[in-house]
Scaffold this active site. Structure first.
Site, PDB file in Angstrom:
ATOM      1  N   CYS A   1      66.709 -71.117  17.091  1.00  0.00           N
ATOM      2  CA  CYS A   1      65.494 -71.020  17.903  1.00  0.00           C
ATOM      3  C   CYS A   1      64.294 -71.565  17.129  1.00  0.00           C
ATOM      4  CB  CYS A   1      65.254 -69.560  18.302  1.00  0.00           C
ATOM      5  SG  CYS A   1      63.962 -69.348  19.545  1.00  0.00           S
ATOM      6  N   CYS A   2      64.185 -71.188  15.847  1.00  0.00           N
ATOM      7  CA  CYS A   2      63.083 -71.688  15.014  1.00  0.00           C
ATOM      8  C   CYS A   2      63.211 -73.187  14.767  1.00  0.00           C
ATOM      9  CB  CYS A   2      63.058 -70.945  13.687  1.00  0.00           C
ATOM     10  SG  CYS A   2      62.475 -69.245  13.797  1.00  0.00           S
TER      11      CYS A   2
ATOM     12  N   CYS B   1      56.206 -65.119  16.951  1.00  0.00           N
ATOM     13  CA  CYS B   1      56.577 -65.165  18.365  1.00  0.00           C
ATOM     14  C   CYS B   1      56.815 -63.750  18.889  1.00  0.00           C
ATOM     15  CB  CYS B   1      57.844 -66.014  18.549  1.00  0.00           C
ATOM     16  SG  CYS B   1      57.611 -67.763  18.150  1.00  0.00           S
TER      17      CYS B   1
ATOM     18  N   CYS C   1      60.219 -61.882  18.267  1.00  0.00           N
ATOM     19  CA  CYS C   1      60.653 -61.662  16.881  1.00  0.00           C
ATOM     20  C   CYS C   1      59.598 -60.927  16.065  1.00  0.00           C
ATOM     21  CB  CYS C   1      60.990 -62.991  16.210  1.00  0.00           C
ATOM     22  SG  CYS C   1      62.417 -63.826  16.933  1.00  0.00           S
TER      23      CYS C   1
ATOM     24  N   CYS D   1      60.881 -68.734   9.044  1.00  0.00           N
ATOM     25  CA  CYS D   1      61.243 -69.522  10.221  1.00  0.00           C
ATOM     26  C   CYS D   1      61.963 -70.818   9.858  1.00  0.00           C
ATOM     27  CB  CYS D   1      60.005 -69.834  11.050  1.00  0.00           C
ATOM     28  SG  CYS D   1      58.801 -70.874  10.205  1.00  0.00           S
TER      29      CYS D   1
END
Length: 226
Positions: free
Chosen positions: A112-113, A193, A196, A215
């Site tokens: 995702c990062c 985010c 998270c 990240c």
């Protein structure tokens, strides 16, 4: 590159954060310098110093589409306060939508990062020689090995605040009456985010319950700092 990094660290080590940034603009052309900001809880200090030295400096912001509304509001507040030239960096629309639909941060937060932060910034970094970031050594055990300068992925990273203590940072912010992130008073000492981030001391609220602490933008040096 290594010899230069060693010389730069030796030269800049005795200087204050303000002096380091002043010196950077003497040693490097402004068009070689990139700055990123998350507009998080610790962002204000670096932005304040940069603005006092080079108010024309562009500020790059990774707009992942997962930021807290309070962060986006804070960004606009600081943008207006300092007349910042903010450049929003957005991820690929299709890939971003995929991570949102599949909630990829639950199964693979590194992916995702990579999709929403690391990848989008990579193409921007390629156009610069120096990357200014407001990291501090006390934030986690990855950052404690960072120097003022370090080479990573073809760019020289510059950390003018790296050896500031949390107490020193907070004192400067208080003395200059700098506006804090709206979520800080609610117990969010570090903000990323929404999916998270939870309330917590330091960076303990980031990726809570996972081994992940970064990240991917700031990885641990492969060798000790010089």
């Amino acid at each position: 590159m290594k010899a230069n990094i060693k010389e730069l660290n030796a030269k800049y080590s005795p200087l204050t954060p303000d002096e380091r940034i002043h010196e950077l603009y003497k040693d490097f052309s402004s068009n070689e310098i990139m700055i990123t900001s998350s507009f998080g809880t610790s962002s204000i200090l670096l932005l304040h110093i940069i603005n006092s030295i080079n108010p024309q400096q562009k500020v790059h912001f990774l707009d992942t589409s997962f930021h807290f509304p309070e962060t986006l509001k804070y960004k606009e507040t600081l943008k207006q306060l300092y007349k910042l030239d903010v450049v929003d960096i957005k991820p690929d629309e299709y890939q971003n939508s995929f991570t949102k639909k599949e909630k990829v941060w639950k199964s693979d937060p590194d992916l995702c990062c990579a999709v929403n932060k690391v990848g989008p910034l990579a193409s921007v970094k390629s156009g610069y020689k120096i990357w200014i970031s407001g990291l501090m050594q006390n934030q986690n055990n990855v950052r404690e090995d960072f120097g003022i300068f370090q080479e990573a992925d073809g760019i020289i990273k510059f950390h003018p605040l790296i050896d500031l203590t949390e107490e020193e940072k907070n004192k400067i912010i208080k003395e200059n009456n700098l506006p804090e992130h709206p979520l800080f008073a609610s117990g969010y000492e570090s903000v990323g985010c929404t999916h998270c981030t939870i309330k917590g001391k330091g960076r303990s609220g980031r990726w809570s319950g996972k081994l992940k602490t970064e990240c991917g933008l700031h990885s641990k040096p492969s060798k000790p700092k010089e």
